[in-house]
Write an enzyme that holds these catalytic residues in place. Structure first.
Site, PDB file in Angstrom:
ATOM      1  CG  ASN A 168      -0.486  -4.511   9.945  1.00  0.00           C
ATOM      2  OD1 ASN A 168      -1.656  -4.198  10.150  1.00  0.00           O
ATOM      3  ND2 ASN A 168       0.191  -4.071   8.908  1.00  0.00           N
TER       4      ASN A 168
ATOM      5  CB  CYS B 236       0.217   0.136   8.332  1.00  0.00           C
ATOM      6  SG  CYS B 236       1.914   0.608   7.940  1.00  0.00           S
TER       7      CYS B 236
ATOM      8  CD  GLU C 200      -1.950  -3.035   6.615  1.00  0.00           C
ATOM      9  OE1 GLU C 200      -1.006  -3.662   6.118  1.00  0.00           O
ATOM     10  OE2 GLU C 200      -1.789  -2.040   7.373  1.00  0.00           O
TER      11      GLU C 200
ATOM     12  CB  THR D 289      -0.061   0.369  -1.974  1.00  0.00           C
ATOM     13  OG1 THR D 289      -0.899   1.468  -2.398  1.00  0.00           O
ATOM     14  CG2 THR D 289      -0.929  -0.781  -1.544  1.00  0.00           C
ATOM     15  N   GLY D 290       2.347   2.707  -0.428  1.00  0.00           N
ATOM     16  CA  GLY D 290       3.163   3.839  -0.854  1.00  0.00           C
ATOM     17  C   GLY D 290       4.291   3.478  -1.793  1.00  0.00           C
TER      18      GLY D 290
END
Length: 574
Positions: free
Chosen positions: A276, A278, A280, A443-444
């Site tokens: 995906n 980002c 992860e 999880t910003g």
């Protein structure tokens, strides 16, 4: 499985103004000018009601109560798509992560993939593509009797489409990967040197074990298309090209693709070649995975005292609830494509992760990156992995295994072999409801919503900083924010009391501290980890290069670094 009768606490106030701002802008349900979420409690109850809607009617009240209780005080943070979309009438997906189909090497195939991607982005999905399947620039196209434009030309089209479809989503809505043996890999590596190009893409090179061996042995490396060697070059020269570009501009990242595939619990069903946006979540074509994080900063008992400890029993309970929440999400969510729905149903991938790790470590009196913090993180992730697999096995007993489950092949995988014996036996007896269970996502925004707890397994960026926020209408403003653990310490001991010495921030850490933490978590995570290794601006290039070798040797599935530079900016400033 979970305690639906735990006492529910009152809705907490927002500890900092930015948390309420984010709730208003991102997660509060407003439609047609009408405010439907009057409080955060309303948001949690809306999400819980939506996720519990697939339960048997007699079970829905207890399940809703368990879901609400897990989210209260920001203990479990569902992914942003779930928080904003679940229980609403919006035509959006609740899954954060997608990988698109294998791109056919044809105009029709590329454009069909582009259409599928646009539909997915329109519904709120972040997506990844492997562009290795597109023939290299300059090769002959027999049917058209012309030369191929190559994968980067296709990437330009996808980039423009993303900008059109998802205005305001910003950089990083898509991930592009390319194999290290593709003939256009050198152009891919430097593609974003042009600061106006591919702004909606993150880039990652898929590095194989064979390539890492060739770099170590200083041998030649073949660039291959359709079984034919197109060019040969020195492996170390290609590696240095990757390193020089990421040293200068923080991209491309590196994915250790053979390790990703070898450790994939579903390796017997698929070969993964993309993640995906980002990184992860490595996923197969049409793969998807909803996400949620357990906020460890909310589970520390007696913080900043000699008796400080993590409530492990509550951690186990929250993970079990989160597994059920995400399994339900797969059935509640909308999908842009039938193939995504089918893949979600057949494999039932979910991603339970963590946030607030660095804050929890500070509250326990440890230093992020120290041997104690490495041990703590590893033990917490081991607890989460075992609790997640136990919950999925019990869900399989209740609801059935995921349709593509192959008991013999799955039980032989490293994820199962690492489990505690009693959990492993439970899986052997009942199977699993979910093909993968754990991941660590960035999880910003949800971490800011939870009072600015530290993001994922990242260190505390700064105890106090300014963050650039996008206002309604698109204007930008700067807001002063305090780290959650630092804020809590000031509430307990006064604003003028100096923070304990173990409070360290990203600027205080060595790259090796980052790698050690990522590796400690990766042993207990099915999928990937979104983690940035922060480097000082003055780090020597030769020292910088060793970070990637250290990450590879430590068992990480990939490595992303950031060194302050003139090319990239930052939303955060001290």
């Amino acid at each position: 499985m979970y305690d639906a009768n735990q006492e529910q606490t009152s809705t907490p106030f927002f500890s900092q103004p930015i948390a309420e701002r984010i709730w208003n802008a991102k997660y509060r349900y407003n439609t047609a000018g009408e405010v439907l979420d009057n409080s955060v409690q309303d948001t949690w109850e809306r999400v819980a009601r939506g996720l519990a809607s697939i339960e048997a009617p007699s079970d829905q009240p207890a399940t809703r109560a368990a879901f609400v209780n897990a989210m209260q005080n920001f203990k479990v943070l569902p992914g942003g798509r779930i928080l904003s979309g679940c229980g609403t009438n919006r035509n959006v997906t609740l899954s954060n992560t997608f990988v698109m189909r294998t791109i056919p090497d044809s105009v029709d195939g590329i454009m069909d993939t582009l259409k599928d991607a646009a539909l997915t982005m329109q519904m709120g999905g972040g997506i990844g593509f492997d562009f290795s399947t597109i023939r290299p620039t300059g090769t002959h196209v027999r049917g058209l009797d012309c030369l191929a434009a190559g994968p980067l030309a296709a990437m330009d089209i996808f980039d423009v489409t993303c900008k059109m479809i998802v205005k305001g989503m910003g950089r990083g809505a898509m991930m592009a990967t390319m194999r290290c043996d593709h003939p256009d890999i050198e152009a891919f590596i430097v593609a974003k040197s042009d600061r106006s190009r591919l702004r909606n893409f993150n880039l990652s090179v898929m590095v194989t074990d064979a390539f890492m061996d060739a770099v170590a042995e200083d041998t030649t490396w073949n660039l291959v298309w359709d079984g034919t060697v197109m060019r040969r070059l020195r492996a170390r020269d290609l590696w240095n090209n990757i390193m020089k570009q990421t040293y200068a501009a923080a991209e491309p990242g590196v994915l250790f693709i053979d390790r990703i595939n070898a450790q994939n619990p579903l390796r017997y069903l698929e070969t993964i070649s993309a993640t995906n946006s980002c990184a992860e979540q490595p996923l197969p074509p049409y793969g998807t995975c909803p996400l949620a994080s357990v906020n460890l900063a909310q589970l520390v008992l007696s913080p900043f005292t000699p008796d400080a400890r993590l409530d492990v029993a509550q951690l186990r309970n929250l993970v079990r609830v989160a597994v059920r929440m995400l399994d339900n999400t797969l059935d509640v969510s909308r999908y842009a494509l039938d193939a995504q729905w089918e893949q979600a149903q057949n494999q039932r991938r979910i991603g339970v992760g963590v946030t607030g790790v660095a804050d929890a470590i500070a509250m326990l009196g440890a230093r992020y990156g120290s041997s104690k913090s490495v041990f703590l993180l590893g033990s917490w992730m081991q607890t989460i992995q075992n609790a997640a697999y136990q919950a999925s096995a019990l869900l399989a007993k209740e609801r059935g295994v995921f349709p593509s489950y192959n008991a013999d092949a799955h039980l032989a995988g490293p994820s199962i072999q690492n489990l505690d014996p009693d959990v492993r036996e439970l899986v052997r007896k009942h199977g699993l409801r979910n093909g993968t269970l754990t991941t660590i996502a960035p999880t910003g925004t949800t971490s800011m919503f939870a009072g600015n707890v530290s993001s994922g397994i990242e260190p505390i960026f700064s105890t106090s900083f300014s963050r650039v926020v996008t206002n309604p209408g698109g204007s930008k403003s700067s807001e002063r924010v305090m780290d959650y653990a630092a804020w809590q310490f000031s509430q307990m001991h006064g604003a003028d009391t100096p923070l304990p010495d173990n409070f360290v921030t990203a600027a205080d850490l060595s790259p090796q501290d980052h790698v050690a933490m990522q590796a400690a978590a990766q042993k207990w995570v099915d999928s990937g980890i979104s983690k940035t290794v922060n480097c000082p601006e003055n780090i020597a290039f030769d020292e910088f290069k060793t970070i990637y070798h250290e990450a590879y040797d430590a068992g990480c599935k990939g490595c992303t670094t950031y060194r302050p530079n003139n090319v990239t900016g930052s939303v955060l400033s001290v």
